[in-house]
Design an enzyme around this catalytic site. Structure first.
Site, PDB file in Angstrom:
ATOM      1  N   CYS A 394     -71.506 -14.135  -6.280  1.00 38.84           N
ATOM      2  CA  CYS A 394     -70.731 -14.003  -7.522  1.00 38.84           C
ATOM      3  C   CYS A 394     -70.343 -12.546  -7.780  1.00 38.84           C
ATOM      4  O   CYS A 394     -69.398 -12.057  -7.170  1.00 38.84           O
ATOM      5  CB  CYS A 394     -71.502 -14.641  -8.679  1.00 38.84           C
ATOM      6  SG  CYS A 394     -70.405 -15.122 -10.023  1.00 38.84           S
ATOM      7  N   HIS A 520     -72.672 -20.098  -6.766  1.00 35.68           N
ATOM      8  CA  HIS A 520     -74.120 -19.812  -6.738  1.00 35.68           C
ATOM      9  C   HIS A 520     -74.825 -20.841  -5.859  1.00 35.68           C
ATOM     10  O   HIS A 520     -75.305 -21.871  -6.353  1.00 35.68           O
ATOM     11  CB  HIS A 520     -74.682 -19.852  -8.156  1.00 35.68           C
ATOM     12  CG  HIS A 520     -74.200 -18.723  -9.008  1.00 35.68           C
ATOM     13  ND1 HIS A 520     -74.871 -17.527  -9.094  1.00 35.68           N
ATOM     14  CD2 HIS A 520     -73.092 -18.595  -9.764  1.00 35.68           C
ATOM     15  CE1 HIS A 520     -74.200 -16.712  -9.887  1.00 35.68           C
ATOM     16  NE2 HIS A 520     -73.117 -17.328 -10.315  1.00 35.68           N
ATOM     17  N   GLU A 522     -77.636 -20.644  -4.607  1.00 37.82           N
ATOM     18  CA  GLU A 522     -79.083 -20.697  -4.883  1.00 37.82           C
ATOM     19  C   GLU A 522     -79.490 -21.915  -5.721  1.00 37.82           C
ATOM     20  O   GLU A 522     -80.608 -22.409  -5.609  1.00 37.82           O
ATOM     21  CB  GLU A 522     -79.558 -19.402  -5.555  1.00 37.82           C
ATOM     22  CG  GLU A 522     -79.054 -19.115  -6.964  1.00 37.82           C
ATOM     23  CD  GLU A 522     -77.725 -18.365  -7.016  1.00 37.82           C
ATOM     24  OE1 GLU A 522     -76.954 -18.453  -6.038  1.00 37.82           O
ATOM     25  OE2 GLU A 522     -77.446 -17.718  -8.038  1.00 37.82           O
TER      26      GLU A 522
HETATM   27  N1  GLN Z   1     -69.425 -10.949 -14.153  1.00 44.57           N
HETATM   28  C1  GLN Z   1     -68.764 -11.708 -13.131  1.00 44.57           C
HETATM   29  C2  GLN Z   1     -67.852 -12.761 -13.714  1.00 44.57           C
HETATM   30  O1  GLN Z   1     -67.975 -13.130 -14.870  1.00 44.57           O
HETATM   31  C3  GLN Z   1     -69.784 -12.338 -12.206  1.00 44.57           C
HETATM   32  C4  GLN Z   1     -70.599 -13.402 -12.861  1.00 44.57           C
HETATM   33  C5  GLN Z   1     -71.848 -13.751 -12.104  1.00 44.57           C
HETATM   34  O2  GLN Z   1     -72.304 -13.000 -11.256  1.00 44.57           O
HETATM   35  N2  GLN Z   1     -72.440 -14.871 -12.445  1.00 44.57           N
HETATM   36  O3  GLN Z   1     -66.999 -13.242 -13.036  1.00 44.57           O
END
Ligand code: GLN
Length: 545
Positions: A394, A520, A522
């Site tokens: 992310c 994600h 994970e």
């Molecule tokens: N801050 C980034 C976004 O909002 C990444 C978010 C995250 O890592 N969950 O896109």
């Protein structure tokens, strides 16, 4: 089973952090191994509607469900133990209960009545729990009540659970209380007073626990069990030791060996047999490793390990499958920034950065906001230039693009608009669909989305599938105006979603393993079934040892 639905309630005493979530998950796992249809609910007595607006540094990770719920991290434990996907309704907060009741009051459901904690809030809690059990056709629902007995805010929930015992009967409800037996002196005597007091507190509100799971450093002694049994008025075979073990996946076996399943099944009038050997085979892989693998996690919320609990669990799953114990070094990304509070001169900075050399792999997890972002970019750079296996998730995916644009494509001012809203080169920018969003809770791009994987890519070698489904939680994304330039310079984008509108995967074909994912992974990793990107990263890191 078609019996009346059964409920097991897990409460906590003495203090937080005793592993209530692991006890709840372990009990649910053992019942699942009895071929029962089991699920778990986490009650969170705070007034937030969900966990989405809370700081991971104080409350731990925000766990995202398939349906896009931003949940308490215990939901992650349940999913990992039960190898299942839960709906966001399985995280019941006071915020949700109260707002439901207030909405119904406005609709006139309680016309003429004075709306009160008892019965309206308690009725709503009971109704939600029964609804989940009914709709999912469960044999047993394990309900963990967050907080510690004695907290004002958990009282309505405990009252609702007490009423459920009264209404559904003792053969359909079972109370497990998790407490602590600390050891203070050199002699090593296990102290029982905190447990005694906490059981008294529970009794004061009308709940007599059926079983105690007592957290302790070493197994409870016979004498401790006898004493607790006497003062808490609980038979000795229902006072169980939940002692420290090297892996949380051993806890079901620890409780099983003390007879927890017999006690629960007898009380709930269920006649089934567990077969826990398959689970124990998986649990054993966490104990019988043949070497360690040192991984650096460079992130923003590293002071509380719980902030990235699913990431560290996913690494452990992949490590155990390949016979390695994963040792994680948590590195605050600000340490990797020049002139941050951690280093005052150039040499101190380069010493800190050089420390990354000792790791077999570098992982950058999710994050928000500008603090520490330059340190993350530096870590992406270090892994890329030094051929160290890298997994960016992310925020880690987004900042790997920023690093590449700056240092390979020559766009020195490239950035994410989350960090520099007026950057000349917004290689990562606010998703167009998010522009109208004004409120904060539940408004990111959340939950499950299909991802198309390109043929002949590293991603295809990892997933071996054309379409995968992964969970998301973000507002920013890769700006495809820069796609051509970046791909010409060697970074490949090999996964996309929403008919090509979103880019989901990046990789560097000329690097041993440089993989970035917008989703994600994970959240889908399970013991014995590691998420493929994590497994690929761990395999590459083993080769780099
Ligand atoms: N801050 C980034 C976004 O909002 C990444 C978010 C995250 O890592 N969950 O896109």
């Amino acid at each position: 089973m078609a019996n009346s639905p059964k409920f097991i309630f897990i409460t906590g005493g003495v203090m937080s952090g005793l592993g209530k979530g692991v006890v709840a998950s372990s009990i649910a796992k053992l019942l699942q191994l009895c071929q029962l249809k089991v699920s778990c609910v986490k009650i969170d007595p705070y007034l937030n509607y969900d966990a989405g607006t809370m700081n991971p540094l104080t409350h731990g990770e925000v766990f995202v469900t398939d349906d896009g719920g931003e949940c308490d991290m215990d939901i992650g434990n349940y999913e990992r133990f039960l190898n299942t996907s839960l709906k966001s309704t399985h995280n019941l907060t006071a915020g949700r209960i109260f707002s439901n009741v207030i909405r119904l009051e406005r609709q006139g459901k309680y016309l003429g009545q004075c709306v009160q904690i008892i019965p309206h809030i308690t009725d709503e809690i009971k109704q939600e729990l029964r609804k989940i059990s009914r709709e999912e056709d469960l044999d047993v629902l394990v309900v963990e009540c967050g907080g510690t007995v004695g907290d004002i805010e958990s009282l309505p929930f405990l009252e609702a659970l007490r009423q459920m015992e009264l209404e559904d009967g003792h053969t359909n409800t079972f109370f497990v209380h998790v407490t602590l037996a600390p050891v203070l002196d050199a002699v090593g005597e296990q102290k029982t007073k905190p447990t005694q007091h906490s059981v008294q507190e529970l009794r004061r509100i009308g709940i007599q626990p059926d079983l105690l799971a007592v957290r302790c450093k070493t197994p409870l002694t016979r004498e401790t069990i006898r004493k607790i049994s006497l003062f808490a008025s609980i038979p000795t075979d229902c006072v169980m030791s939940s002692h420290d073990v090297p892996s949380i996946y051993s806890v079901p076996d620890i409780l099983y060996r003390q007879g927890i399943i017999e006690v629960i099944l007898k009380n709930l009038n269920l006649k089934v047999n567990p077969n826990i050997s398959k689970w124990n085979r998986i649990a054993k892989t966490y104990l019988e490793t043949n070497g360690i693998l040192k991984i650096a996690i460079v992130g923003k919320y590293v002071d509380l390990k719980d902030s990235y609990v699913s990431v560290s669990q996913a690494l452990l799953h992949a490590g155990a499958k390949h016979g390695k114990e994963i040792i994680i070094d948590w590195i605050d990304s600000e340490k990797l920034e020049k002139n941050s509070k951690y280093n005052t001169d150039e040499s101190e900075f380069s010493n800190l950065t050089k420390k990354l050399e000792q790791f077999a792999g570098i992982l950058v997890p999710g994050g928000f906001g500008s603090r520490g972002s330059q340190g993350i970019i530096n870590a992406c750079n270090y892994a890329r230039v030094n051929n160290i296996p890298f997994l960016g998730i992310c925020f880690g995916f987004q900042l790997a693009i920023v690093e590449f644009a700056r240092n390979v494509c020559g766009l020195t001012s490239a950035n994410s608009t989350e960090i520099a809203p007026d950057t000349d080169h917004p290689v990562v920018y606010y998703m167009p669909e998010q522009k109208h969003v004004k409120t904060m809770g539940g408004t990111m791009r959340l939950g499950l989305h299909d991802i198309n994987i390109k043929n002949d890519s590293g991603a295809m070698a990892i997933y071996k599938k054309k379409i995968i489904q992964k969970r998301h939680r973000h507002r920013y994304e890769f700006n495809q105006d820069y796609m051509k330039l970046i791909e010409e310079n060697g970074m490949k984008f090999t996964g996309s979603s929403d008919s090509g509108k979103r880019i989901e995967i990046l990789e560097l074909p000329d690097h041993p393993f440089y993989f970035g994912i917008q989703y994600h992974g994970e959240f889908h990793s399970r013991p014995g079934l590691p998420e493929p990107a994590f497994e690929g990263f761990v395999e590459a890191s083993i080769k780099n040892m």
